[in-house]
Design a protein around this motif. Structure first.
Motif, PDB file in Angstrom:
ATOM      1  N   ASP A  35      43.337 -64.374  18.638  1.00 57.73           N
ATOM      2  CA  ASP A  35      42.881 -64.427  17.242  1.00 57.73           C
ATOM      3  C   ASP A  35      43.041 -65.812  16.629  1.00 57.73           C
ATOM      4  N   THR A  36      43.917 -66.644  17.198  1.00 59.52           N
ATOM      5  CA  THR A  36      44.146 -67.982  16.645  1.00 59.52           C
ATOM      6  C   THR A  36      43.045 -68.969  17.026  1.00 59.52           C
ATOM      7  N   ALA A  37      42.119 -68.588  17.887  1.00 59.25           N
ATOM      8  CA  ALA A  37      41.073 -69.506  18.357  1.00 59.25           C
ATOM      9  C   ALA A  37      39.789 -69.363  17.552  1.00 59.25           C
ATOM     10  N   LYS A  38      39.911 -69.095  16.274  1.00 59.25           N
ATOM     11  CA  LYS A  38      38.729 -68.899  15.441  1.00 59.25           C
ATOM     12  C   LYS A  38      37.905 -70.173  15.318  1.00 59.25           C
ATOM     13  N   ASP A  39      38.544 -71.331  15.292  1.00 60.78           N
ATOM     14  CA  ASP A  39      37.800 -72.590  15.183  1.00 60.78           C
ATOM     15  C   ASP A  39      36.944 -72.834  16.418  1.00 60.78           C
ATOM     16  N   ALA A  40      37.490 -72.564  17.584  1.00 62.40           N
ATOM     17  CA  ALA A  40      36.721 -72.728  18.819  1.00 62.40           C
ATOM     18  C   ALA A  40      35.541 -71.760  18.827  1.00 62.40           C
ATOM     19  N   HIS A  41      35.780 -70.542  18.407  1.00 58.62           N
ATOM     20  CA  HIS A  41      34.708 -69.545  18.398  1.00 58.62           C
ATOM     21  C   HIS A  41      33.619 -69.902  17.393  1.00 58.62           C
ATOM     22  N   ARG A  42      33.993 -70.383  16.228  1.00 57.13           N
ATOM     23  CA  ARG A  42      32.990 -70.797  15.239  1.00 57.13           C
ATOM     24  C   ARG A  42      32.157 -71.959  15.765  1.00 57.13           C
ATOM     25  N   ASN A  43      32.813 -72.899  16.419  1.00 57.14           N
ATOM     26  CA  ASN A  43      32.102 -74.029  17.008  1.00 57.14           C
ATOM     27  C   ASN A  43      31.102 -73.545  18.057  1.00 57.14           C
ATOM     28  N   GLU A  44      31.535 -72.643  18.914  1.00 59.32           N
ATOM     29  CA  GLU A  44      30.643 -72.108  19.951  1.00 59.32           C
ATOM     30  C   GLU A  44      29.469 -71.351  19.333  1.00 59.32           C
ATOM     31  N   LEU A  45      29.729 -70.587  18.294  1.00 58.88           N
ATOM     32  CA  LEU A  45      28.640 -69.865  17.630  1.00 58.88           C
ATOM     33  C   LEU A  45      27.624 -70.824  17.022  1.00 58.88           C
ATOM     34  N   ALA A  46      28.107 -71.888  16.389  1.00 61.66           N
ATOM     35  CA  ALA A  46      27.192 -72.863  15.774  1.00 61.66           C
ATOM     36  C   ALA A  46      26.325 -73.535  16.837  1.00 61.66           C
ATOM     37  N   VAL A  47      26.955 -73.993  17.901  1.00 64.15           N
ATOM     38  CA  VAL A  47      26.194 -74.634  18.986  1.00 64.15           C
ATOM     39  C   VAL A  47      25.249 -73.626  19.626  1.00 64.15           C
ATOM     40  N   GLY A  48      25.726 -72.421  19.861  1.00 64.87           N
ATOM     41  CA  GLY A  48      24.899 -71.391  20.484  1.00 64.87           C
ATOM     42  C   GLY A  48      23.684 -71.029  19.653  1.00 64.87           C
TER      43      GLY A  48
END
Length: 133
Positions: A35-48
């Motif tokens: 759950d602490t990796a929200k920044d990485a996930h948001r970045n991946e969603l934006a790029v994706g």
């Protein structure tokens, strides 16, 4: 006939971009992001989302160097983003590095292949138009 074959190959690259992007979207559940990796996930969603929209655009229009360069930049950013984000003291973890570097590298390879195909196509068109009179 050659342009039809080239368009078909470009469509295959667009389809591969969509599959790779879907892999990026499901990576958090496959790798098991905390759950602490929200920044990485948001970045991946934006790029994706950016790459997905470019890939969908490729189906309606013949791809240009701009779309391939956009995918290239997105792939480079995705590959280096785990370290760039961790330098900003944001939440990133080791599993994100594996997924982001792998998928970023696939984006880079697909964009370079597409750019090479566009270049070869332009050379062929130039050779045909400047052929014997």
């Amino acid at each position: 006939m050659k342009t039809l074959a080239e368009a078909g190959r470009q469509q295959i690259i667009g389809l591969l971009l969509i599959f790779v992007t879907l892999g990026l979207f499901v990576a958090p559940w496959i790798v098991g992001y905390p759950d602490t990796a929200k920044d990485a996930h948001r970045n991946e969603l934006a790029v994706g989302i950016i790459v997905f929209l470019v890939a969908m655009w490729r189906f309606a229009h013949y791809p240009s160097a701009r779309s391939d360069l956009l995918v290239l930049v997105a792939g480079i950013w995705l590959a280096v983003s785990p370290w760039a984000l961790s330098a900003q003291k944001t939440a990133v973890f080791d599993g994100a590095e594996i997924a982001d570097v792998t998928i970023g590298s696939l984006y880079i390879v697909l964009s370079l292949v597409s750019l090479a195909m566009l270049r070869r196509s332009a050379k062929r068109r130039g050779a045909v138009s400047s052929g014997p009179n």
